[in-house]
Design a protein around this motif. Structure first.
Motif, PDB file in Angstrom:
ATOM      1  N   ALA A   1      18.534  36.281 -43.875  1.00  0.00           N
ATOM      2  CA  ALA A   1      19.736  36.454 -43.143  1.00  0.00           C
ATOM      3  C   ALA A   1      20.893  36.628 -43.907  1.00  0.00           C
ATOM      4  CB  ALA A   1      19.849  35.393 -42.170  1.00  0.00           C
ATOM      5  N   ILE A   2      21.941  37.578 -43.688  1.00  0.00           N
ATOM      6  CA  ILE A   2      23.138  37.693 -44.369  1.00  0.00           C
ATOM      7  C   ILE A   2      24.215  37.646 -43.287  1.00  0.00           C
ATOM      8  CG2 ILE A   2      22.174  38.946 -46.366  1.00  0.00           C
ATOM      9  CD1 ILE A   2      22.969  41.377 -44.901  1.00  0.00           C
ATOM     10  N   ASP A   3      25.405  37.649 -43.730  1.00  0.00           N
ATOM     11  CA  ASP A   3      26.455  37.437 -42.868  1.00  0.00           C
ATOM     12  C   ASP A   3      27.646  37.851 -43.707  1.00  0.00           C
ATOM     13  OD1 ASP A   3      28.726  36.472 -40.977  1.00  0.00           O
ATOM     14  OD2 ASP A   3      27.346  35.040 -40.376  1.00  0.00           O
ATOM     15  N   ALA A   4      28.534  38.525 -42.946  1.00  0.00           N
ATOM     16  CA  ALA A   4      29.903  39.203 -43.907  1.00  0.00           C
ATOM     17  C   ALA A   4      30.913  38.058 -44.063  1.00  0.00           C
ATOM     18  CB  ALA A   4      30.498  40.327 -42.955  1.00  0.00           C
ATOM     19  N   ASP A   5      30.745  36.980 -43.213  1.00  0.00           N
ATOM     20  CA  ASP A   5      31.747  35.743 -43.094  1.00  0.00           C
ATOM     21  C   ASP A   5      31.680  35.042 -44.388  1.00  0.00           C
ATOM     22  OD1 ASP A   5      33.007  36.161 -40.459  1.00  0.00           O
ATOM     23  OD2 ASP A   5      31.339  35.663 -39.699  1.00  0.00           O
ATOM     24  N   GLU A   6      32.598  34.252 -44.597  1.00  0.00           N
ATOM     25  CA  GLU A   6      32.763  33.221 -45.824  1.00  0.00           C
ATOM     26  C   GLU A   6      31.488  32.137 -45.673  1.00  0.00           C
ATOM     27  OE1 GLU A   6      37.091  32.853 -47.747  1.00  0.00           O
ATOM     28  OE2 GLU A   6      36.652  31.735 -45.922  1.00  0.00           O
ATOM     29  N   GLN A   7      31.085  31.719 -46.778  1.00  0.00           N
ATOM     30  CA  GLN A   7      30.020  30.908 -46.873  1.00  0.00           C
ATOM     31  C   GLN A   7      30.192  29.449 -46.125  1.00  0.00           C
ATOM     32  OE1 GLN A   7      28.459  29.956 -50.455  1.00  0.00           O
ATOM     33  NE2 GLN A   7      26.606  28.696 -49.939  1.00  0.00           N
ATOM     34  N   PHE A   8      31.353  29.142 -45.733  1.00  0.00           N
ATOM     35  CA  PHE A   8      31.775  28.295 -44.930  1.00  0.00           C
ATOM     36  C   PHE A   8      31.146  28.459 -43.430  1.00  0.00           C
ATOM     37  CE2 PHE A   8      34.683  26.240 -41.813  1.00  0.00           C
ATOM     38  CZ  PHE A   8      34.461  24.916 -42.230  1.00  0.00           C
ATOM     39  N   PHE A   9      31.096  29.685 -43.164  1.00  0.00           N
ATOM     40  CA  PHE A   9      30.642  29.681 -41.810  1.00  0.00           C
ATOM     41  C   PHE A   9      29.066  30.035 -41.691  1.00  0.00           C
ATOM     42  CE2 PHE A   9      35.155  30.783 -41.423  1.00  0.00           C
ATOM     43  CZ  PHE A   9      35.492  29.862 -40.320  1.00  0.00           C
ATOM     44  N   TYR A  10      28.448  30.220 -42.876  1.00  0.00           N
ATOM     45  CA  TYR A  10      27.020  30.217 -42.588  1.00  0.00           C
ATOM     46  C   TYR A  10      26.448  29.714 -43.610  1.00  0.00           C
ATOM     47  CZ  TYR A  10      27.638  33.864 -46.280  1.00  0.00           C
ATOM     48  OH  TYR A  10      27.885  34.555 -47.879  1.00  0.00           O
ATOM     49  N   SER A  11      26.725  28.532 -43.924  1.00  0.00           N
ATOM     50  CA  SER A  11      26.000  27.504 -44.830  1.00  0.00           C
ATOM     51  C   SER A  11      24.392  27.282 -44.579  1.00  0.00           C
ATOM     52  CB  SER A  11      26.685  26.335 -45.363  1.00  0.00           C
ATOM     53  OG  SER A  11      26.771  25.766 -43.934  1.00  0.00           O
ATOM     54  N   LYS A  12      24.078  27.300 -43.249  1.00  0.00           N
ATOM     55  CA  LYS A  12      22.828  27.399 -42.851  1.00  0.00           C
ATOM     56  C   LYS A  12      22.534  28.150 -41.524  1.00  0.00           C
ATOM     57  CE  LYS A  12      19.665  23.558 -41.039  1.00  0.00           C
ATOM     58  NZ  LYS A  12      19.713  22.143 -40.502  1.00  0.00           N
ATOM     59  N   PHE A  13      21.495  28.991 -41.793  1.00  0.00           N
ATOM     60  CA  PHE A  13      21.046  29.822 -40.759  1.00  0.00           C
ATOM     61  C   PHE A  13      19.823  29.296 -40.299  1.00  0.00           C
ATOM     62  CE2 PHE A  13      22.855  33.320 -43.533  1.00  0.00           C
ATOM     63  CZ  PHE A  13      23.910  33.689 -42.581  1.00  0.00           C
ATOM     64  N   THR A  14      19.629  29.487 -38.909  1.00  0.00           N
ATOM     65  CA  THR A  14      18.766  29.036 -37.981  1.00  0.00           C
ATOM     66  C   THR A  14      18.007  30.566 -37.357  1.00  0.00           C
ATOM     67  OG1 THR A  14      19.782  27.346 -37.149  1.00  0.00           O
ATOM     68  CG2 THR A  14      17.921  27.774 -35.969  1.00  0.00           C
TER      69      THR A  14
ATOM     70  N   ASN B   1      25.468  29.045 -37.168  1.00  0.00           N
ATOM     71  CA  ASN B   1      25.752  27.652 -37.029  1.00  0.00           C
ATOM     72  C   ASN B   1      27.297  27.549 -37.430  1.00  0.00           C
ATOM     73  OD1 ASN B   1      23.296  25.849 -36.515  1.00  0.00           O
ATOM     74  ND2 ASN B   1      22.566  27.251 -38.248  1.00  0.00           N
ATOM     75  N   GLY B   2      28.059  28.334 -37.357  1.00  0.00           N
ATOM     76  CA  GLY B   2      29.275  28.363 -37.546  1.00  0.00           C
ATOM     77  C   GLY B   2      30.277  27.525 -36.468  1.00  0.00           C
ATOM     78  N   ASN B   3      31.392  27.818 -36.500  1.00  0.00           N
ATOM     79  CA  ASN B   3      32.364  26.956 -35.563  1.00  0.00           C
ATOM     80  C   ASN B   3      33.253  27.737 -35.141  1.00  0.00           C
ATOM     81  OD1 ASN B   3      33.327  24.888 -33.815  1.00  0.00           O
ATOM     82  ND2 ASN B   3      34.323  23.862 -35.493  1.00  0.00           N
ATOM     83  N   PRO B   4      33.296  28.497 -33.740  1.00  0.00           N
ATOM     84  CA  PRO B   4      32.006  28.482 -33.149  1.00  0.00           C
ATOM     85  C   PRO B   4      30.696  29.262 -33.608  1.00  0.00           C
ATOM     86  CG  PRO B   4      33.308  30.010 -32.110  1.00  0.00           C
ATOM     87  CD  PRO B   4      34.119  29.181 -33.230  1.00  0.00           C
TER      88      PRO B   4
END
Length: 824
Positions: free
Chosen positions: A679-692, A738-741
């Motif tokens: 899984a990849i995400d364009a956001d900073e790592q703070f927002f995707y440190s753990k994918f489900t 698992n970001g916020n939100p």
């Protein structure tokens, strides 16, 4: 036949489910009571039917009519498949047809609530544990069909006792039942405040997605223990230790077993003279030198076997303690001091300066001074006295005379508690300062200069003379602007050999601030004048500077304007205000240059900068443009400043599946295969440190596939059975960052089931439907091939004939010109 059976087939003549005896399969939902499944029709000479097999006491056939029926309720949990045999008989009881197999598949209904495997759970969590790191699990089972939603369970926390904060201190993974501290819990859990919590954990079947699901609950008792993971107090290490290294200086211990300890540098040093063992013991690996570096700061981190952080990093602070390992050093050697002949006894004539690299304000760096010798020793041996702790040198009792000696040579012993150094001192006896400097001119007239004249420009050369001894402090002239330059815009430098002075521009001139300078310049000596001699008007001169105005461009108050904003702020939000002024007082206007993304706009009159479009950190995190300010009536007069916008990330990009992982399995599927997906995400790592990763409940995905976690960004996809066709499947996968939100995204991952080569990679097969030629195309291709072959054969025959002709005309042992050349 009882009354229930009679009621079942009173209307049997209208049954559409009838036919001759043959193999049959039926799917019957469990429960439901008596029902008719089928009616077999008699074919002469058969007069009756007989059934055998797994009847479970309630499956039977009416021998004369052939009605197959269930007289009761089937139970999927007891038996999922019933295998029977049916045959037809003649009047003598002999078999006419059969026996034929009849299979009844029992279909599950959701009739079993989930059950926890314990009546009560107990767990222990350490304070400051990492949020999301499971410390215990609850587990429930459901006796319904595991391939259906009936047995798909979802966990949640129903109650939390006590709950002292607005957010829960614990969280549970709804799929795995893993209980971990929440972010709030990781911060606030403290056994001194509350050491026991009771969670009421609920489990629902049907994946928790319907109100008709069965629910069970259980109490989970959690004990909070004090954290073992604590930073040690500041560590003190004496420099230049003679111990055998490495030396154990401290220890840390994680709350989690089997972690890997590592050091993380806060400062990027050429080398870090520390290490940590697999048990958390911290070592200094070599002797330290306080004069090289007196403090060290680094972190100890813990990681699991997958390289993920387990605990929050601990900061380790090291202070290197000083020892006396540096001798005193003379700052000047020799130290030269000038003394006038008329200096009275007891006067302070200079200072002997020395330093010690050991720690300041300690006994190791305390220096003491003592005169060791004086040459020459006349008229007396003790002409000088030095202050023991300051190095201040004084005349001991009488004035010096050049007739006795023009120079004295002193050796001064400088000591600390361990080392000593000798500093050389020369005392030069000079003529008394009884002559004042006299200017060659009392007035240097005036000069006119533009306000934009470069800094460093010489505006005037001045000269004064002094009748005292040349080359001494009594005759050296120091020029200063005494009046007329309150802002120190000008400076005067002196040529020490000629005593000529140079008046220079030290700061930018400004017509609007100071259009005229009426300067009074004085000339003095560094040595004090003798009593009864005073500086007078002969040591003063005047000079006037007229500054002319130059139309200058506007000036920004700051060369760079920086601010930080969130990327999701609304359009037309004020982000900053830039300010500039025109030195001549003209009105100014603002504009932007280099706003390539058209994200900003500026109020031309006020300098207020607003957003003009939606910002996007993923396109550009640091956005810089030029702010231009120009005169309202003269656009050519302009200046620029930098505007730098740092965009803070928000979780506005859903996770995606990376495309650089192969997603195929070899046909036929044998079991145990798996492929890695990312899984990849364009956001900073703070927002995707753990994918489900989860499978969507559609396209029969959960019956065919299985997803298991590999690490925070990867998971394994595995076939759940071997009954796959050779084709491409779409697997619906739900990704959560698992970001916020948090953001979810459903992707249909294409997975190929294909025949493989020996290297376990798919063969590339041609799509015959698209690539087989038509009849006309085939004939055309054939004719073209025949023409090419004919042409090739014609060329070959022609060359053969040419070759024969050449061979007849050449020697038999030489086949062509090249061969002839070689022989020659």
């Amino acid at each position: 036949m009882n009354m229930d059976q009679e009621a079942l087939w009173l209307d049997v003549e209208g049954l559409s489910v009838s036919g001759p005896l043959k193999p049959m399969n039926f799917t019957v939902q469990e429960g439901g009571g008596p029902r008719i499944l089928h009616q077999f029709t008699l074919e002469s000479p058969a007069v009756s039917f007989r059934m055998s097999g797994e009847k479970a006491g309630i499956i039977d056939i009416e021998s004369s009519t052939g009605i197959l029926y269930i007289n009761g309720s089937l139970d999927w949990e007891t038996k999922q498949v019933h295998k029977l045999q049916v045959e037809s008989l003649d009047g003598n009881g002999s078999v006419v047809k059969g026996p034929f197999p009849v299979t009844i598949y029992v279909e599950d209904i959701n009739d079993n609530p989930p059950e926890f495997d314990q009546k009560k759970y107990f767990g222990v969590v350490r304070q400051n544990s990492r949020p999301g790191k499971p410390f215990m699990y609850v587990h429930a089972t459901d006796h319904d069909d595991p391939t259906t939603p009936h047995a798909q369970l979802s966990y949640s926390i129903l109650h939390h006792f006590p709950n002292p904060y607005e957010e829960m201190l614990f969280q549970i993974d709804n799929v795995t039942g893993a209980i971990s501290p929440s972010r709030t819990g990781s911060y606030y859990l403290d056994p001194q405040k509350q050491d026991t919590f009771t969670l009421v954990v609920s489990v629902r079947d049907m994946a928790g997605k319907t109100i008709n699901a069965f629910t069970s609950s259980v109490d989970v008792i959690i004990t909070v223990m004090e954290s073992l993971w604590k930073a040690p107090p500041t560590i003190y290490i004496k420099e230049n230790s003679t111990q055998v290294h490495p030396v154990n200086i401290s220890k840390v211990q994680s709350n989690e077993p089997d972690v890997i300890y590592e050091l993380f540098e806060k400062e990027k040093l050429p080398r870090l003279p520390f290490s940590v063992s697999k048990n958390g013991d911290i070592y200094v690996t070599e002797p330290l030198d306080r004069e090289e570096k007196e403090t060290y700061t680094f972190f100890v981190v813990t990681k699991d076997s997958k390289g993920e952080l387990v605990d929050k990093p601990l900061q380790i602070h090291i202070i290197v303690e000083d020892i006396n390992d540096n001798p005193p050093v003379c700052q000047q050697n020799p130290t030269i001091i000038e003394v006038q002949e008329n200096e009275i006894g007891g006067s302070n004539i200079g200072t002997v300066l020395a330093t010690d690299m050991d720690q300041k304000d300690t006994l190791n760096s305390r220096l003491q001074f003592q005169i060791q010798s004086q040459e020459p020793g006349f008229p007396t041996k003790n002409l000088f006295y030095i202050q023991q702790d300051t190095g201040d040198l004084q005349l001991s009792g009488r004035s010096l005379s050049k007739r006795d000696s023009a120079k004295y040579f002193l050796k001064v012993l400088v000591t600390d508690t361990k080392f000593q150094t000798v500093c050389d001192v020369e005392v030069h006896v000079i003529d008394i300062n009884d002559q004042i400097p006299i200017f060659e001119k009392s007035d240097y007239a005036n000069v006119t200069v533009a306000e934009n004249i470069p800094i460093g420009t010489v505006l005037l050369e001045i000269q004064a003379t002094d009748g005292d001894e040349p080359g001494t402090g009594s005759s050296l002239i120091i020029y200063q602007v005494k009046e007329g330059d309150p802002n120190n815009t000008l400076i005067i430098e002196t040529d020490s050999e000629t005593n000529r002075g140079f008046l220079k521009v030290n700061k930018a001139l400004d017509f609007e601030t100071m259009p005229v300078y009426n300067l009074v310049i004085n000339a003095t000596n560094p040595e004090p004048l003798v009593p009864n001699v005073q500086y007078n008007s002969s040591s003063l001169t005047t000079f006037k500077i007229f500054v002319t105005n130059v139309d200058e461009p506007p000036v920004f108050l700051n060369p760079v304007y920086k601010t930080e904003v969130s990327e999701d702020i609304p359009v037309n939000t004020l982000v900053m205000t830039v300010e500039a002024y025109d030195p001549e007082g003209d009105s100014v206007r603002y504009s932007l240059e280099g706003d390539v993304r058209q994200w900003l706009r500026i109020d031309s009159a006020t300098g207020k900068v607003y957003t003009a479009a939606r910002l996007d950190r993923e396109k550009q995190e640091i956005y810089s443009v030029d702010v231009v300010v120009s005169e309202q009536n003269n656009a050519a007069q302009k200046s620029k400043a930098f505007l730098v916008l740092h965009l803070r990330d928000v979780n506005d990009n859903p996770p995606q599946i990376a495309t650089d992982y192969p997603t195929s399995f070899c046909y036929p599927v044998s079991g145990g295969e798996r492929t890695l997906i990312q899984a990849i995400d364009a956001d900073e790592q703070f927002f995707y440190s753990k994918f489900t990763f989860t499978l969507a409940n559609e396209m029969n995905a959960r019956n065919n596939w299985e997803i298991s976690k590999f690490n925070a960004t990867h998971a394994y996809l595995s076939p759940k059975h071997a009954n796959f066709e050779e084709k491409t499947y779409e697997v619906p996968i739900i990704l959560n960052d698992n970001g916020n939100p948090s953001l979810e995204n459903k992707v249909n991952l294409k997975v190929s089931i294909c025949k493989c080569s020996s290297e376990n990679s798919c063969f590339i097969e041609i799509d015959r439907e698209h690539y087989l030629p038509t009849a006309g195309q085939a004939i055309g291709i054939l004719l073209a091939v025949l023409i090419v072959i004919g042409t090739i054969l014609g060329v070959v025959f022609w060359r053969m004939k040419q070759k024969e002709k050449k061979e007849k005309s050449q020697p038999k042992d030489a086949k062509d010109n090249a061969e002839l050349d070689r022989l020659a």
